[in-house]
Design an enzyme around this catalytic site. Sequence first.
Site, PDB file in Angstrom:
ATOM      1  N   GLN A   1       0.910  -1.190   0.024  1.00  0.00           N
ATOM      2  CA  GLN A   1       0.159   0.009   0.118  1.00  0.00           C
ATOM      3  C   GLN A   1       0.909   1.365  -0.250  1.00  0.00           C
ATOM      4  OE1 GLN A   1      -2.098   1.668   3.642  1.00  0.00           O
ATOM      5  NE2 GLN A   1      -4.448   1.450   2.334  1.00  0.00           N
TER       6      GLN A   1
ATOM      7  N   TYR B   1      -6.547  10.592   4.056  1.00  0.00           N
ATOM      8  CA  TYR B   1      -5.353  10.731   3.352  1.00  0.00           C
ATOM      9  C   TYR B   1      -5.157  11.806   2.718  1.00  0.00           C
ATOM     10  CZ  TYR B   1      -3.543   7.454   7.005  1.00  0.00           C
ATOM     11  OH  TYR B   1      -3.349   6.705   7.503  1.00  0.00           O
TER      12      TYR B   1
ATOM     13  N   ARG C   1      -9.606  -6.624  10.494  1.00  0.00           N
ATOM     14  CA  ARG C   1      -9.703  -6.982  11.608  1.00  0.00           C
ATOM     15  C   ARG C   1      -9.944  -8.792  11.964  1.00  0.00           C
ATOM     16  NH1 ARG C   1     -13.916  -2.723  13.883  1.00  0.00           N
ATOM     17  NH2 ARG C   1     -14.380  -3.247  10.906  1.00  0.00           N
TER      18      ARG C   1
HETATM   19  C1  LIG Z   1      -4.553  -1.853  13.384  1.00  0.00           C
HETATM   20  C2  LIG Z   1      -5.481  -1.096  12.232  1.00  0.00           C
HETATM   21  C3  LIG Z   1      -4.601  -0.298  11.363  1.00  0.00           C
HETATM   22  C4  LIG Z   1      -5.238  -0.900   9.899  1.00  0.00           C
HETATM   23  N1  LIG Z   1      -4.060   0.744   9.088  1.00  0.00           N
HETATM   24  C5  LIG Z   1      -4.697   0.410   8.357  1.00  0.00           C
HETATM   25  C6  LIG Z   1      -3.662   0.898   7.047  1.00  0.00           C
HETATM   26  O1  LIG Z   1      -2.297   1.491   6.694  1.00  0.00           O
HETATM   27  N2  LIG Z   1      -3.911   1.260   5.630  1.00  0.00           N
HETATM   28  C7  LIG Z   1      -5.717   1.880   5.354  1.00  0.00           C
HETATM   29  O2  LIG Z   1      -5.942   1.716   4.396  1.00  0.00           O
HETATM   30  N3  LIG Z   1      -6.522   0.918   6.357  1.00  0.00           N
HETATM   31  C8  LIG Z   1      -5.892   0.262   7.225  1.00  0.00           C
HETATM   32  N4  LIG Z   1      -7.230   0.247   8.187  1.00  0.00           N
HETATM   33  C9  LIG Z   1      -8.475  -0.361   8.292  1.00  0.00           C
HETATM   34  C10 LIG Z   1      -8.639  -1.363   7.126  1.00  0.00           C
HETATM   35  O3  LIG Z   1      -7.900  -1.850   6.405  1.00  0.00           O
HETATM   36  C11 LIG Z   1      -9.699  -2.027   7.030  1.00  0.00           C
HETATM   37  O4  LIG Z   1     -10.554  -0.742   6.284  1.00  0.00           O
HETATM   38  C12 LIG Z   1     -11.281  -1.450   7.997  1.00  0.00           C
HETATM   39  O5  LIG Z   1     -10.090  -2.417   8.883  1.00  0.00           O
HETATM   40  C13 LIG Z   1     -12.663  -2.174   8.057  1.00  0.00           C
HETATM   41  O6  LIG Z   1     -12.093  -3.582   7.425  1.00  0.00           O
HETATM   42  P1  LIG Z   1     -12.202  -3.990   8.663  1.00  0.00           P
HETATM   43  O7  LIG Z   1     -13.780  -4.721   9.216  1.00  0.00           O
HETATM   44  O8  LIG Z   1     -12.382  -5.853   7.997  1.00  0.00           O
HETATM   45  O9  LIG Z   1     -11.120  -4.992  10.056  1.00  0.00           O
HETATM   46  C14 LIG Z   1      -6.398  -0.492   9.464  1.00  0.00           C
HETATM   47  C15 LIG Z   1      -7.423  -1.237  10.543  1.00  0.00           C
HETATM   48  C16 LIG Z   1      -6.331  -1.976  11.874  1.00  0.00           C
HETATM   49  C17 LIG Z   1      -7.546  -2.484  13.079  1.00  0.00           C
HETATM   50  S1  SF4 Z   2     -10.767  -8.666  18.698  1.00  0.00           S
HETATM   51 FE1  SF4 Z   2     -10.924  -5.659  19.255  1.00  0.00          FE
HETATM   52  S2  SF4 Z   2      -8.794  -6.097  19.450  1.00  0.00           S
HETATM   53 FE2  SF4 Z   2      -9.121  -7.698  18.537  1.00  0.00          FE
HETATM   54  S3  SF4 Z   2      -9.320  -7.594  16.154  1.00  0.00           S
HETATM   55 FE3  SF4 Z   2     -10.956  -7.507  17.167  1.00  0.00          FE
HETATM   56  S4  SF4 Z   2     -11.474  -5.427  17.133  1.00  0.00           S
HETATM   57 FE4  SF4 Z   2      -9.383  -5.678  16.895  1.00  0.00          FE
END
Ligand SMILES: Cc1cc2nc3c(=O)[nH]c(=O)nc-3n(C[C@H](O)[C@H](O)[C@H](O)COP(=O)(O)O)c2cc1C
Ligand code: SF4
Length: 407
Positions: free
Chosen positions: A103, A171, A347
């Site tokens: 990325q 961003y 996550r």
């Molecule tokens: C700890 C953490 C760090 C993240 N860092 C980035 C990142 O560097 N760049 C980005 O585009 N999204 C980042 N995200 C967002 C994720 O890519 C994603 O868009 C968001 O968590 C929703 O997806 P999920 O429900 O599958 O977690 C981050 C998410 C988490 C939890």
């Molecule tokens: S349980 Fe909580 S800390 Fe663990 S990945 Fe999911 S949101 Fe993040």
Amino acid sequence: MESTPIENIFAPVKLGPVHLRNRVIKAATFEGMAVKNLVSEALIDFHVAFAKGGIGMTTLAYCAISPDGQGAPNEIVIREEAVPGLHRFVEQMHALDVAASIQLGHAGPVGIGTGGRGLSASKVLAKQRMKKTYAASSEDLSEVIQDFVTATKLSASAGFDCIELHFGHGYLVSNFLSPKLNKRQDQWGGSIENRARLSREIANRVRDAAPDTMAVIAKLNMDDGVKGGLKIDESIAVAQILERDGSLDAIELSGGSSFENPMYLFRGDVPVNEMAAIFPKALRVPFKLTAKKFMPFYPFEEAFFLEYARSFRQALTMPLILLGGINKRQTVETAVAEGFEFVAMGRALLREPDLVNRWVNGINDDGVCIHCNKCMPSIYQGTHCYLVPVEERPGHAKWPPQPSNRI
Ligand SMILES: Cc1cc2nc3c(=O)[nH]c(=O)nc-3n(C[C@H](O)[C@H](O)[C@H](O)COP(=O)(O)O)c2cc1C
Ligand code: SF4
């Protein structure tokens, strides 16, 4: 659009020119494990865990195209010196039959910028830093575009299969797309065509610079989640412009803004205490008092972006990546049946790196992430899920690094 038979949801698939063993992409979750802005052993181990867990492609997360484009400490800054570590990273992913995406972005108003002042379309107060940003000149933008090109060439020389352009989350590029934050009256502001110009220039120049063997994708906001920000009618228009240009192999559909409304992109609990702990002591109470306004609560729902993503699916023919709250095999089936070529998961995999393997092997239990979002501030200690025991956290055997495991 043809839908893939449900029994084939984990079959091999192509992303542009790149072969993936399946359609599950590990979404960018910034690792916070770079050392001196270079790849570390811990960072590689972090991704090895997801690669072993069954995904088709991992995303080395947020890598800045230039020092002023950094958004947080311990980020990789793309430069010649970074290439050997990046190459090691790719080799390890390929050895596990997993494609490697990187990325690339410029954090813009979220970033450290120059002298602590972030770059943006128009001058605005960056509350996180309590400093005004500075409005980019045309020369600044030419430099940013050139930095994307250079970062692409260096990433290609390291062997990456895919470039993910960060066009979301407030961003720099996302900031230009926002009608609220981009008040320019030159060719970079005003109409949606003008606000989209930076994204197009970057995508087109990156496509020209990337080898034919490399995929180029972009992470784009469907909705900034902010009053007056980018909304779905305009974000679809941006995606259609990008589709017409033909430079991207897929668009990953996101939303929200690290700059203005971070919880919109996560949903679920607001980790106020854990976030406050990142700040110097004197700022913790003020942060807690204002957190509700800056970080409003949005209840978590499985596949929380699906409704918006469906509108994108209808309006576009190019491959799309469904993202946001995917924790169930059934959601992957729905995504595929509805014409999304890929799914990205963040996550759910931080919580259970082997979740995809379980699904591939016919164990169809749901992911057990509880959306507490305590992993959000963990980026400052080496990203991890709080519910995973310390010794099982990806990369943590080597984090923080000892001199012997730096590379
Ligand atoms: C700890 C953490 C760090 C993240 N860092 C980035 C990142 O560097 N760049 C980005 O585009 N999204 C980042 N995200 C967002 C994720 O890519 C994603 O868009 C968001 O968590 C929703 O997806 P999920 O429900 O599958 O977690 C981050 C998410 C988490 C939890
Ligand atoms: S349980 Fe909580 S800390 Fe663990 S990945 Fe999911 S949101 Fe993040």
